[in-house]
Write a protein that holds these residues in place. Structure first.
Motif, PDB file in Angstrom:
ATOM      1  N   GLU A   3       0.841  -1.198   0.000  1.00  0.00           N
ATOM      2  CA  GLU A   3       0.000   0.000   0.000  1.00  0.00           C
ATOM      3  C   GLU A   3       0.874   1.246   0.000  1.00  0.00           C
ATOM      4  O   GLU A   3       1.737   1.398   0.879  1.00  0.00           O
ATOM      5  N   LEU A   4       0.651   2.127  -0.963  1.00  0.00           N
ATOM      6  CA  LEU A   4       1.313   3.422  -0.933  1.00  0.00           C
ATOM      7  C   LEU A   4       0.510   4.331  -0.002  1.00  0.00           C
ATOM      8  O   LEU A   4      -0.717   4.222   0.062  1.00  0.00           O
ATOM      9  N   TRP A  22     -10.100   7.253  -3.763  1.00  0.00           N
ATOM     10  CA  TRP A  22      -8.942   6.626  -3.095  1.00  0.00           C
ATOM     11  C   TRP A  22      -9.381   5.394  -2.295  1.00  0.00           C
ATOM     12  O   TRP A  22      -8.637   4.416  -2.185  1.00  0.00           O
ATOM     13  N   ALA A  28      -3.276   1.912  -2.611  1.00  0.00           N
ATOM     14  CA  ALA A  28      -2.957   3.214  -1.984  1.00  0.00           C
ATOM     15  C   ALA A  28      -4.028   3.595  -0.972  1.00  0.00           C
ATOM     16  O   ALA A  28      -5.210   3.252  -1.143  1.00  0.00           O
ATOM     17  N   GLN A 297      -6.723   7.842 -10.794  1.00  0.00           N
ATOM     18  CA  GLN A 297      -5.980   7.608  -9.545  1.00  0.00           C
ATOM     19  C   GLN A 297      -5.401   6.184  -9.513  1.00  0.00           C
ATOM     20  O   GLN A 297      -4.290   5.964  -9.038  1.00  0.00           O
ATOM     21  N   GLN A 298      -6.146   5.210 -10.076  1.00  0.00           N
ATOM     22  CA  GLN A 298      -5.600   3.847 -10.167  1.00  0.00           C
ATOM     23  C   GLN A 298      -4.382   3.839 -11.093  1.00  0.00           C
ATOM     24  O   GLN A 298      -3.367   3.181 -10.814  1.00  0.00           O
ATOM     25  N   TRP A 300      -2.366   6.319 -11.600  1.00  0.00           N
ATOM     26  CA  TRP A 300      -1.253   6.937 -10.849  1.00  0.00           C
ATOM     27  C   TRP A 300      -0.497   5.876 -10.048  1.00  0.00           C
ATOM     28  O   TRP A 300       0.720   5.759 -10.125  1.00  0.00           O
ATOM     29  N   VAL A 301      -1.252   5.089  -9.289  1.00  0.00           N
ATOM     30  CA  VAL A 301      -0.638   4.080  -8.419  1.00  0.00           C
ATOM     31  C   VAL A 301       0.082   3.024  -9.264  1.00  0.00           C
ATOM     32  O   VAL A 301       1.244   2.672  -8.994  1.00  0.00           O
ATOM     33  N   LYS A 305       4.196   2.462  -9.262  1.00  0.00           N
ATOM     34  CA  LYS A 305       4.801   1.194  -8.842  1.00  0.00           C
ATOM     35  C   LYS A 305       5.683   0.595  -9.931  1.00  0.00           C
ATOM     36  O   LYS A 305       6.699  -0.022  -9.653  1.00  0.00           O
TER      37      LYS A 305
END
Ligand code: NAD
Ligand code: 89V
Length: 343
Positions: A3-4, A22, A28, A297-298, A300-301, A305
């Motif tokens: 998890e970020l 989020w 995250a 946002q997904q 981004w994560v 990674k």
């Protein structure tokens, strides 16, 4: 999946969507929030169960303990906050509009590049389900080489009650909404070499322009029109749908109101429903935008990674932001603007 940990800055109107998204994103969690307004801090902190709350972003960065910052403030603070993230070696997402000026945006990209941290602009409209469906059809060569396009957002929806600042700025529709439409045009038909624009204000109750028509010359030879209006009263309000028309050498694509996608080519015509999902926390008519917030946002994560560049990285978004500046310049001077020369 590890998890970020994220920290969100700006707990206003749109941040509520980002916080819900989020909660849905894999990989995250938001562990800290910041807003200089204690009332907003309490509303968002209590609603989403976030204990670490700050009124000052410097203090939050000094305490640290997070892997990225999600900047959801309005444009005035974007440069200072992105540069703060870069100084603290923290990757950052910055809401659109990226910056007040193109030179600020370039400085922000440079600061993050020098710090070796990722920077993504929260330019979510290209992540909308119907826009993705159009891009997929084009990539599958459904209509051959596209030579013409229209990207249209015409509405009479009252955006000012939720976002009062939109009525107050010298600039309105190109900077706030047209920026999304111009980004979609780039995403679908590629980068732009030059542009000609006209803008006007119809609503006497606001300061900036609420209608704009922009002609784009794409580097691949295609021509497109981006037309945006918040002064268009229709029998069936389309907010917040972007309608798309594409003509190609071998067919046409039409994304029309009601999320209806029609593809016509030598094999005939197919019609699809490309409606966005209504997520449990979402509400109509915003659900199209809300779904795309989760998607970006997904992304981004996932890219963070993998250590790979984001679709709407700061560097990519300079090319969209340049179109905004060029459109204002073109409309004011009534001239065609060389966009490539601005970059
Ligand atoms: P808002 O005014 O409701 O919220 C902004 C919040 O940021 C406020 O609570 C304010 O107190 C806080 N803030 C401002 N500067 C700060 C600072 N330096 N430190 C800490 N807190 C600070 O605005 P909004 O409507 O939520 O818009 C925020 C951004 O989101 C804008 O850039 C807007 O263009 C963008 N937006 C994007 C979409 C989209 O679909 N991508 C939709 C709506 C709004
Ligand atoms: O997406 C946005 O930036 C919003 C709205 C759709 C209302 O223009 O401000």
């Amino acid at each position: 999946m590890t998890e970020l940990k994220g920290a969100l800055i700006g707990c206003g109107f749109f941040a509520i969507n980002q916080m819900h998204a989020w909660n849905d994103v894999d990989g995250a969690d938001i562990v800290a929030i910041c807003d200089r307004d204690p009332g907003r801090l309490k509303i968002v902190g209590d609603q989403f169960g976030i204990e670490r709350r700050y009124r000052d972003a410097e203090a939050m960065f000094a305490d640290g303990g997070f892997d990225f910052a999600d900047i959801a403030t309005t444009v005035q603070s974007h440069r200072a906050l992105v540069e703060m993230a870069a100084r603290n070696r923290v990757p950052a997402i910055c809401q659109k509009p990226f910056a007040k000026t193109l030179s600020d945006a370039k400085a922000m990209v440079e600061a993050c590049r020098n710090a070796g941290v990722a920077l993504m602009v929260h330019e979510n409209f290209r992540w909308q389900t119907p826009v993705q469906a159009v891009r997929k059809a084009l990539a599958a060569n459904a209509i051959g080489k596209p030579f013409w396009g229209r990207f249209s957002f015409r509405s009479g929806y009252d955006v000012f009650s939720g976002q009062p600042y939109l009525a107050e700025g010298e600039r309105f529709i190109i900077e706030d909404l047209g920026i999304h439409t111009l980004d979609i045009a780039r995403y679908i038909l590629g980068d732009v070499s030059s542009l000609t624009a006209r803008a006007e204000r119809v609503n006497p109750g606001i300061k900036g322009e609420d209608v704009a028509t922009i002609l784009l010359d794409h580097e691949n030879g295609a021509t497109s029109v981006v037309d945006v209006s918040y002064a268009t009263k229709l029998s069936k309000e389309p907010f917040p749908e972007t309608l798309i028309e594409l003509d190609g050498a071998e067919g046409t694509i039409r994304l029309s109101q009601g999320y209806r996608l029609e593809i016509t080519n030598g094999r005939g015509t197919t019609t699809m429903d490309v409606s966005p999902r209504l997520l449990p926390w979402a509400s109509r008519p915003w659900h199209n935008i809300q779904e795309s917030v989760g998607a970006i946002q997904q992304h981004w994560v996932d890219q963070l990674k993998r250590g790979e560049e984001h679709s709407t990285s700061g560097a990519d978004n300079l090319k969209t932001f340049a179109l905004v500046e060029a459109a204002y310049d073109s409309a004011a001077q009534r001239k065609t603007v060389d966009v490539k020369a601005m970059l």
